[in-house]
Design a protein around this motif. Structure first.
Motif, mmCIF file in Angstrom:
data_model
loop_
_atom_site.group_PDB
_atom_site.id
_atom_site.type_symbol
_atom_site.label_atom_id
_atom_site.label_comp_id
_atom_site.label_asym_id
_atom_site.label_seq_id
_atom_site.Cartn_x
_atom_site.Cartn_y
_atom_site.Cartn_z
ATOM 1 N N ALA A 27 0.655 -1.288 -0.061
ATOM 2 C CA ALA A 27 -0.043 -0.018 0.035
ATOM 3 C C ALA A 27 0.722 1.085 0.008
ATOM 4 N N VAL A 28 0.379 2.324 -0.511
ATOM 5 C CA VAL A 28 1.013 3.406 -0.584
ATOM 6 C C VAL A 28 -0.002 4.650 -0.057
ATOM 7 N N GLY A 29 0.461 5.741 0.475
ATOM 8 C CA GLY A 29 -0.617 6.635 1.248
ATOM 9 C C GLY A 29 0.142 7.341 1.861
ATOM 10 N N TYR A 30 -0.609 8.602 2.756
ATOM 11 C CA TYR A 30 -0.317 9.456 3.714
ATOM 12 C C TYR A 30 -0.534 8.951 5.236
ATOM 13 N N ARG A 31 0.386 8.826 6.048
ATOM 14 C CA ARG A 31 0.084 8.642 7.398
ATOM 15 C C ARG A 31 1.339 8.828 8.353
ATOM 16 N N TYR A 213 4.387 10.718 3.350
ATOM 17 C CA TYR A 213 4.050 9.923 2.405
ATOM 18 C C TYR A 213 4.937 8.574 2.804
ATOM 19 N N VAL A 214 3.865 7.392 2.819
ATOM 20 C CA VAL A 214 4.597 6.153 3.305
ATOM 21 C C VAL A 214 4.122 5.161 2.192
ATOM 22 N N GLU A 215 5.107 4.027 2.097
ATOM 23 C CA GLU A 215 4.930 2.971 1.425
ATOM 24 C C GLU A 215 5.136 1.867 2.457
ATOM 25 N N THR A 216 3.968 1.015 2.358
ATOM 26 C CA THR A 216 3.981 -0.202 3.487
ATOM 27 C C THR A 216 3.844 -1.632 2.879
ATOM 28 N N HIS A 228 7.206 16.081 4.810
ATOM 29 C CA HIS A 228 6.912 17.210 4.368
ATOM 30 C C HIS A 228 6.983 18.169 5.324
ATOM 31 N N ARG A 229 7.544 19.393 4.862
ATOM 32 C CA ARG A 229 7.222 20.670 5.616
ATOM 33 C C ARG A 229 7.041 21.829 4.708
ATOM 34 N N THR A 230 6.241 22.912 5.171
ATOM 35 C CA THR A 230 6.013 23.978 4.502
ATOM 36 C C THR A 230 7.312 24.843 4.329
ATOM 37 N N LEU A 231 7.315 25.704 3.564
ATOM 38 C CA LEU A 231 8.472 26.810 3.408
ATOM 39 C C LEU A 231 8.866 27.104 4.673
ATOM 40 N N GLY A 232 7.689 27.982 5.125
ATOM 41 C CA GLY A 232 7.961 28.420 6.367
ATOM 42 C C GLY A 232 8.561 27.844 7.398
ATOM 43 N N GLN A 233 8.066 26.430 7.725
ATOM 44 C CA GLN A 233 8.605 25.587 8.800
ATOM 45 C C GLN A 233 9.950 25.301 8.381
#
Length: 284
Positions: A27-31, A213-216, A228-233
């Motif tokens: 599986a792939v996704g965001y967690r 983003y995670v591959e399981t 991921h981090r925002t530019l400000g972060q």
């Protein structure tokens, strides 16, 4: 290189000679995923992927070159590090050490560091005399104030759950006045699918959502993770570590460059920034 110390016991299973057995991608996704799982997964992924990745991208990376990203900006032209002759330089997340070899050719005293034994093995095969160290970038096995310049071209920072620790560690090992220059995927790209074609031009996710983003694997284990981090972060992280941000380079896609590299392509590069290069100085 003077200043390199014996690595401490690895709190996140870093530094072993052999990656754990890996199951098939399920599986792939965001967690959410923490540092220990991120370190183990990415070490194993890069160990396994090293030969194929390098064979596929050899023409883009060069054998002895420091390239800041898929746009093809080379340090030989950009000079973001300044003159490295006679300087002690640490490459963080050096991969197969193409950048470290370029730095060595430019007259620097270099140590390359990477999480992946597989990547480092490729680097040692090309240059057995280069100082290469396997370690987690968030736990540098170097003495305080032992290097003049630190560099990372798409190394470590996109693949760590602890970017704040990476910056703090780099600040610890740098001498006052030292430069820390690093590149990574431009944060705005996370709002768009990782597709080099038309589908990659339409935002489908929130830029402000920093879920990794995670591959399981088949048994639910993490096989690969990107953070991921925002530019400000990203800016706040380097400032919190004691750095002064002196430049933020967003390379434009060069006319006539027809390279397609994952989600990077001429089509997207003409419209969206793909790489961000942070140029930082440690004042104290």
């Amino acid at each position: 290189m003077a200043g390199v110390t014996t690595p401490p016991p690895a709190p996140h299973d870093v530094g072993g000679d052999r990656a754990p057995a890996r199951s098939a991608l399920a599986a792939v996704g965001y967690r959410p995923v923490g540092a220990p799982d991120t370190v183990r997964a990415n070490r194993g992924w890069w160990d396994a992927a090293a030969p194929g990745y390098l064979a596929e991208h050899a023409g883009h990376l060069g054998g002895r070159d420091l390239v800041w990203g898929p746009e093809g900006v080379r340090e030989a032209d950009a000079r973001l590090l300044g003159d490295v002759r006679g300087r002690r330089v640490l490459e963080v997340g050096c991969g197969a050490a193409q950048g470290s070899r370029w730095l060595e050719d430019a007259g620097a005293d270099v140590v390359g560091l990477d999480l992946s034994a597989g990547m480092l093995a490729q680097g040692r095969a090309e240059d057995p005399g280069l100082v290469l160290v396997q370690a987690d970038a968030a736990r540098l096995p170097l003495a305080d104030r032992c290097v003049d310049v630190a560099v990372s071209a798409y190394g470590a920072l996109p693949f760590t759950a602890e970017p704040e620790r990476v910056h703090a560690e780099v600040a610890r090992v740098l001498r006052p006045g030292g430069r820390w220059v690093f590149s990574l995927t431009h944060p705005v790209r996370w709002a768009f699918p990782d597709d080099p074609g038309e589908a990659g031009l339409r935002a489908t996710s929130s830029y402000f959502d920093t879920t990794p983003y995670v591959e399981t694997g088949e048994e639910g284990e993490v096989l690969y993770a990107e953070h991921h981090r925002t530019l400000g972060q990203r800016v706040r992280e380097v400032v919190a570590a004691g750095f002064r941000l002196v430049d933020l380079v967003e390379p434009r896609w060069p006319p006539g460059r027809e390279v397609v590299w994952g989600g990077w392509s001429p089509l997207r590069g003409r419209l969206l920034p793909g790489t961000a290069v942070f140029v930082c100085v440690l004042d104290t």
